[in-house]
Design an enzyme around this catalytic site. Structure first.
Site, PDB file in Angstrom:
ATOM      1  N   ASP A  33     -63.684 -21.591   8.046  1.00 34.98           N
ATOM      2  CA  ASP A  33     -64.244 -22.224   9.217  1.00 34.98           C
ATOM      3  C   ASP A  33     -65.154 -21.327   9.823  1.00 34.98           C
ATOM      4  OD1 ASP A  33     -63.052 -24.796  11.292  1.00 34.98           O
ATOM      5  OD2 ASP A  33     -64.501 -23.351  11.984  1.00 34.98           O
ATOM      6  N   LEU A  35     -66.293 -21.319  12.808  1.00 31.67           N
ATOM      7  CA  LEU A  35     -65.689 -21.223  14.179  1.00 31.67           C
ATOM      8  C   LEU A  35     -66.949 -21.588  15.047  1.00 31.67           C
ATOM      9  CD1 LEU A  35     -63.121 -18.272  14.450  1.00 31.67           C
ATOM     10  CD2 LEU A  35     -62.637 -20.635  14.294  1.00 31.67           C
ATOM     11  N   THR A 100     -75.525 -28.237   7.678  1.00 32.79           N
ATOM     12  CA  THR A 100     -74.161 -28.100   7.524  1.00 32.79           C
ATOM     13  C   THR A 100     -73.538 -29.244   6.717  1.00 32.79           C
ATOM     14  OG1 THR A 100     -73.552 -26.796   9.463  1.00 32.79           O
ATOM     15  CG2 THR A 100     -71.963 -28.273   8.512  1.00 32.79           C
ATOM     16  N   THR A 125     -66.875 -40.851   7.185  1.00 35.77           N
ATOM     17  CA  THR A 125     -66.827 -41.549   8.273  1.00 35.77           C
ATOM     18  C   THR A 125     -67.208 -42.927   8.178  1.00 35.77           C
ATOM     19  OG1 THR A 125     -67.662 -41.756  10.487  1.00 35.77           O
ATOM     20  CG2 THR A 125     -69.134 -40.572   9.093  1.00 35.77           C
ATOM     21  N   ASP A 126     -66.693 -43.738   8.846  1.00 34.69           N
ATOM     22  CA  ASP A 126     -67.141 -45.326   8.815  1.00 34.69           C
ATOM     23  C   ASP A 126     -68.461 -45.807   9.194  1.00 34.69           C
ATOM     24  OD1 ASP A 126     -66.547 -44.973  11.642  1.00 34.69           O
ATOM     25  OD2 ASP A 126     -65.069 -46.680  11.669  1.00 34.69           O
ATOM     26  N   GLU A 127     -68.913 -44.469  10.032  1.00 33.49           N
ATOM     27  CA  GLU A 127     -70.392 -44.481  10.570  1.00 33.49           C
ATOM     28  C   GLU A 127     -71.630 -44.579   9.613  1.00 33.49           C
ATOM     29  OE1 GLU A 127     -71.385 -42.333  14.093  1.00 33.49           O
ATOM     30  OE2 GLU A 127     -69.192 -42.042  14.776  1.00 33.49           O
ATOM     31  N   TYR A 153     -76.566 -37.758  12.868  1.00 35.61           N
ATOM     32  CA  TYR A 153     -75.011 -37.678  12.416  1.00 35.61           C
ATOM     33  C   TYR A 153     -74.691 -38.248  11.243  1.00 35.61           C
ATOM     34  CZ  TYR A 153     -70.007 -37.854  11.982  1.00 35.61           C
ATOM     35  OH  TYR A 153     -68.718 -37.896  11.425  1.00 35.61           O
ATOM     36  N   LYS A 157     -74.047 -37.446   7.244  1.00 34.73           N
ATOM     37  CA  LYS A 157     -72.783 -37.845   6.602  1.00 34.73           C
ATOM     38  C   LYS A 157     -73.044 -38.720   5.450  1.00 34.73           C
ATOM     39  CE  LYS A 157     -69.016 -36.898   7.291  1.00 34.73           C
ATOM     40  NZ  LYS A 157     -68.094 -35.628   7.074  1.00 34.73           N
TER      41      LYS A 157
HETATM   42  P1  NAD Z   1     -64.664 -31.258  14.820  1.00 30.56           P
HETATM   43  O1  NAD Z   1     -66.007 -31.158  15.203  1.00 30.56           O
HETATM   44  O2  NAD Z   1     -63.594 -31.071  15.660  1.00 30.56           O
HETATM   45  O3  NAD Z   1     -64.317 -30.032  13.983  1.00 30.56           O
HETATM   46  C1  NAD Z   1     -65.454 -29.471  12.803  1.00 30.56           C
HETATM   47  C2  NAD Z   1     -65.030 -27.923  12.522  1.00 30.56           C
HETATM   48  O4  NAD Z   1     -65.923 -27.885  11.130  1.00 30.56           O
HETATM   49  C3  NAD Z   1     -64.850 -27.050  13.583  1.00 30.56           C
HETATM   50  O5  NAD Z   1     -63.883 -26.161  13.358  1.00 30.56           O
HETATM   51  C4  NAD Z   1     -66.291 -25.977  13.194  1.00 30.56           C
HETATM   52  O6  NAD Z   1     -66.033 -24.820  13.464  1.00 30.56           O
HETATM   53  C5  NAD Z   1     -66.322 -26.299  11.620  1.00 30.56           C
HETATM   54  N1  NAD Z   1     -67.565 -26.076  11.179  1.00 30.56           N
HETATM   55  C6  NAD Z   1     -68.670 -26.662  11.631  1.00 30.56           C
HETATM   56  N2  NAD Z   1     -69.777 -26.034  10.923  1.00 30.56           N
HETATM   57  C7  NAD Z   1     -69.430 -25.341  10.054  1.00 30.56           C
HETATM   58  C8  NAD Z   1     -69.808 -24.397   8.916  1.00 30.56           C
HETATM   59  N3  NAD Z   1     -71.027 -24.512   8.633  1.00 30.56           N
HETATM   60  N4  NAD Z   1     -69.052 -23.985   8.250  1.00 30.56           N
HETATM   61  C9  NAD Z   1     -67.689 -23.910   8.304  1.00 30.56           C
HETATM   62  N5  NAD Z   1     -67.432 -24.673   9.337  1.00 30.56           N
HETATM   63  C10 NAD Z   1     -68.033 -25.369  10.073  1.00 30.56           C
HETATM   64  O7  NAD Z   1     -64.736 -32.362  14.001  1.00 30.56           O
HETATM   65  P2  NAD Z   1     -63.332 -33.489  13.551  1.00 30.56           P
HETATM   66  O8  NAD Z   1     -63.647 -34.495  14.301  1.00 30.56           O
HETATM   67  O9  NAD Z   1     -62.206 -32.739  13.177  1.00 30.56           O
HETATM   68  O10 NAD Z   1     -64.091 -34.098  12.011  1.00 30.56           O
HETATM   69  C11 NAD Z   1     -63.620 -33.468  10.934  1.00 30.56           C
HETATM   70  C12 NAD Z   1     -64.410 -34.085   9.705  1.00 30.56           C
HETATM   71  O11 NAD Z   1     -63.991 -35.515   9.860  1.00 30.56           O
HETATM   72  C13 NAD Z   1     -65.929 -34.358   9.952  1.00 30.56           C
HETATM   73  O12 NAD Z   1     -66.511 -34.017   8.465  1.00 30.56           O
HETATM   74  C14 NAD Z   1     -66.320 -35.573  10.329  1.00 30.56           C
HETATM   75  O13 NAD Z   1     -67.580 -36.046   9.903  1.00 30.56           O
HETATM   76  C15 NAD Z   1     -65.055 -36.620   9.774  1.00 30.56           C
HETATM   77  N6  NAD Z   1     -64.764 -37.717  10.739  1.00 30.56           N
HETATM   78  C16 NAD Z   1     -64.110 -37.582  11.900  1.00 30.56           C
HETATM   79  C17 NAD Z   1     -63.918 -38.692  12.614  1.00 30.56           C
HETATM   80  C18 NAD Z   1     -63.458 -38.569  14.251  1.00 30.56           C
HETATM   81  O14 NAD Z   1     -63.298 -39.332  15.090  1.00 30.56           O
HETATM   82  N7  NAD Z   1     -63.641 -37.294  14.596  1.00 30.56           N
HETATM   83  C19 NAD Z   1     -63.735 -39.828  12.046  1.00 30.56           C
HETATM   84  C20 NAD Z   1     -64.173 -39.790  10.577  1.00 30.56           C
HETATM   85  C21 NAD Z   1     -64.459 -38.859  10.279  1.00 30.56           C
HETATM   86  O1  TDX Z   2     -68.839 -39.677  27.362  1.00 30.51           O
HETATM   87  C1  TDX Z   2     -69.141 -40.803  26.776  1.00 30.51           C
HETATM   88  N1  TDX Z   2     -69.103 -41.978  27.315  1.00 30.51           N
HETATM   89  C2  TDX Z   2     -69.157 -42.970  26.378  1.00 30.51           C
HETATM   90  O2  TDX Z   2     -69.332 -44.204  26.795  1.00 30.51           O
HETATM   91  C3  TDX Z   2     -68.660 -40.349  25.279  1.00 30.51           C
HETATM   92  C4  TDX Z   2     -68.460 -39.059  24.766  1.00 30.51           C
HETATM   93  C5  TDX Z   2     -68.716 -41.532  24.574  1.00 30.51           C
HETATM   94  N2  TDX Z   2     -68.780 -42.824  24.903  1.00 30.51           N
HETATM   95  C6  TDX Z   2     -68.835 -43.951  24.151  1.00 30.51           C
HETATM   96  C7  TDX Z   2     -69.723 -43.524  22.984  1.00 30.51           C
HETATM   97  C8  TDX Z   2     -68.989 -44.631  21.661  1.00 30.51           C
HETATM   98  O3  TDX Z   2     -69.393 -45.991  21.814  1.00 30.51           O
HETATM   99  O4  TDX Z   2     -67.625 -44.070  23.463  1.00 30.51           O
HETATM  100  C9  TDX Z   2     -67.526 -44.458  22.128  1.00 30.51           C
HETATM  101  C10 TDX Z   2     -67.026 -43.131  21.369  1.00 30.51           C
HETATM  102  O5  TDX Z   2     -67.801 -42.001  21.277  1.00 30.51           O
HETATM  103  P1  TDX Z   2     -67.574 -40.608  20.702  1.00 30.51           P
HETATM  104  O6  TDX Z   2     -66.206 -40.234  21.210  1.00 30.51           O
HETATM  105  O7  TDX Z   2     -68.659 -39.760  20.798  1.00 30.51           O
HETATM  106  O8  TDX Z   2     -67.245 -41.248  19.100  1.00 30.51           O
HETATM  107  P2  TDX Z   2     -68.252 -41.940  18.169  1.00 30.51           P
HETATM  108  O9  TDX Z   2     -69.898 -41.691  18.690  1.00 30.51           O
HETATM  109  O10 TDX Z   2     -67.627 -43.347  18.031  1.00 30.51           O
HETATM  110  O11 TDX Z   2     -68.081 -41.063  16.802  1.00 30.51           O
HETATM  111  C11 TDX Z   2     -66.790 -40.680  16.388  1.00 30.51           C
HETATM  112  O12 TDX Z   2     -66.365 -41.533  15.281  1.00 30.51           O
HETATM  113  C12 TDX Z   2     -66.786 -41.452  13.998  1.00 30.51           C
HETATM  114  C13 TDX Z   2     -66.754 -39.114  16.078  1.00 30.51           C
HETATM  115  O13 TDX Z   2     -67.336 -38.251  16.941  1.00 30.51           O
HETATM  116  C14 TDX Z   2     -67.495 -38.966  14.617  1.00 30.51           C
HETATM  117  O14 TDX Z   2     -67.285 -37.565  14.201  1.00 30.51           O
HETATM  118  C15 TDX Z   2     -66.758 -39.811  13.658  1.00 30.51           C
HETATM  119  O15 TDX Z   2     -67.497 -39.671  12.506  1.00 30.51           O
END
Ligand code: NAD
Ligand code: TDX
Length: 339
Positions: A33, A35, A100, A125-127, A153, A157
């Site tokens: 990572d 960080l 990245t 991601t589903d996005e 973003y 992906k």
């Molecule tokens: P996050 O932002 O919480 O964590 C990302 C991690 O990656 C961090 O620890 C960061 O330090 C590390 N990182 C970033 N750039 C880097 C680099 N260049 N080299 C090494 N490490 C690096 O993200 P998350 O929410 O845990 O998401 C993890 C994965 O899951 C992502 O690939 C995201 O696209 C995917 N994902 C997230 C969600 C969601 O709801 N959060 C849903 C579907 C898929």
């Molecule tokens: O302050 C806020 N107010 C608000 O209305 C924030 C932070 C979000 N929102 C809305 C935007 C979205 O419709 O809430 C919903 C969820 O937002 P996020 O938590 O930013 O998630 P989203 O944009 O849906 O994306 C997330 O899900 C898919 C993750 O961040 C992604 O990494 C993942 O791939």
């Protein structure tokens, strides 16, 4: 079995490491990572000294560092979580997302080709499918839905997913991809909807809802996602894509109101702010494939998952207070003040 987990200091990656250490105590887990602002070493306090865990600070785009680690450790499988993950930040500054999320994935797969692995798993991601209309509730994303990303973003992906499939076709790299819906749970960085609202509500601060709050997401408890990835690693087929969903579509406004209710805070804290540019209306995932082929389905009810999450944020104030006391303040001001 040696697993290299990238991005393990972030939200889902850290939950995955904890899940795997418990489920497969005989495995050796290496977390790579960079960080960034989203990675947090303090998350690992309880496992840092475990003999089957190693943390390495490095950038997935740093080819030399990645090759060195592969040479040294010869991992069997790679689970690639590392990414820039926040849509709002990608709208402000796309570059680092391309670097990245796309280049980093290519570097890792090049290392996999050079040193050999049994599986490269891309956490997607589903996005990548874009969004669905609100007025056709029966429409869901399947694995056959065309990629139609909306934000920098999700476009990054989607690009990475295409590269992963190209490496499978061209070089026969053993790959799998999972595309999951919105995760929530412990250790989520407070820029994301649910932790942001919990923390703001606890502090009596306003709760900024984008637009009217009618956008829909399909929420899944993070451990369910981790279970699905574990299953795909062991039983998934090379070259396949698996959708993962929570079977739990909710409007943002209903989530925020529920958080107010559970914390005993007034709904008058809710403030409607300017909408996100290009804001996706609705995500909904059809996970028939993983259910039928691998026997996975989400078990945690949202009512229980959200209670667990709120309790976790109440019990782990030092974890998030350290975050919001730092650079996060500048981020918050830039994104929300005068929005
Ligand atoms: P996050 O932002 O919480 O964590 C990302 C991690 O990656 C961090 O620890 C960061 O330090 C590390 N990182 C970033 N750039 C880097 C680099 N260049 N080299 C090494 N490490 C690096 O993200 P998350 O929410 O845990 O998401 C993890 C994965 O899951 C992502 O690939 C995201 O696209 C995917 N994902 C997230 C969600 C969601 O709801 N959060 C849903 C579907 C898929
Ligand atoms: O302050 C806020 N107010 C608000 O209305 C924030 C932070 C979000 N929102 C809305 C935007 C979205 O419709 O809430 C919903 C969820 O937002 P996020 O938590 O930013 O998630 P989203 O944009 O849906 O994306 C997330 O899900 C898919 C993750 O961040 C992604 O990494 C993942 O791939």
């Amino acid at each position: 079995m040696k697993l290299l987990i990238t991005g393990g200091a972030g939200f889902i990656g850290s939950n995955f490491i904890f899940y795997m250490l418990k489920k497969h105590p005989e495995y050796y887990m290496i977390c790579l990572d960079k960080l960034t602002y989203a990675g947090n070493l303090s998350t690992f306090a309880s496992v840092m000294d475990s003999p089957n865990f190693r943390f390495v600070k490095a950038d997935v785009c740093d080819r030399m560092a990645v090759y060195r680690l592969f040479e040294e450790e010869q991992p069997d499988m790679v689970v690639h979580f590392a990414a820039e993950s926040h849509v709002d930040r990608s709208i402000e500054a796309p570059d680092i997302f391309l670097q990245t999320n796309i280049i980093g994935t290519a570097v890792l797969m090049d290392a996999c080709r050079k040193y050999g692995i049994t599986r490269f798993h891309q956490v997607s991601t589903d996005e990548v499918y874009g969004d669905l209309p609100l007025d056709r509730p029966n429409l869901l994303f399947t694995e056959e839905t065309p990629l139609h990303a909306s934000s920098p973003y999700s476009a990054s992906k989607a690009s990475a997913d295409l590269l992963v499939l190209a490496y499978h076709r061209t070089y026969a790299l053993p790959v799998t991809i999972s595309r999951c819906s919105n995760n929530y749970g412990p250790y989520q960085f407070p820029e994301k909807l649910i932790p942001l609202m919990i923390i703001n509500a606890l502090k009596g601060k306003s709760l900024p809802v984008y637009g009217k709050g009618f956008n829909i997401r399909d929420w899944i408890y993070v451990e369910e996602h981790c279970k699905a990835i574990d299953l795909i690693l062991h039983e998934g087929k090379n070259g396949e894509v698996y959708n993962i969903g929570g079977d739990n579509e909710m409007r943002n406004i209903d989530i925020v109101k529920l958080i107010c209710k559970l914390l005993g805070k007034p709904e008058s804290l809710i403030t409607y702010v300017a909408d996100r540019k290009g804001h996706d209306m609705r995500y909904a995932v059809d996970f028939t494939k993983i259910r039928n082929e691998l026997g996975w389905k989400p078990e945690m009810k949202f009512e229980d998952g959200i209670q667990n999450t709120i309790h976790w944020y109440l019990d782990n104030k030092t974890w998030w207070e350290e975050i919001i006391g730092g650079e996060y303040q500048n981020y918050y001001e830039k994104m929300y003040v005068c929005r």
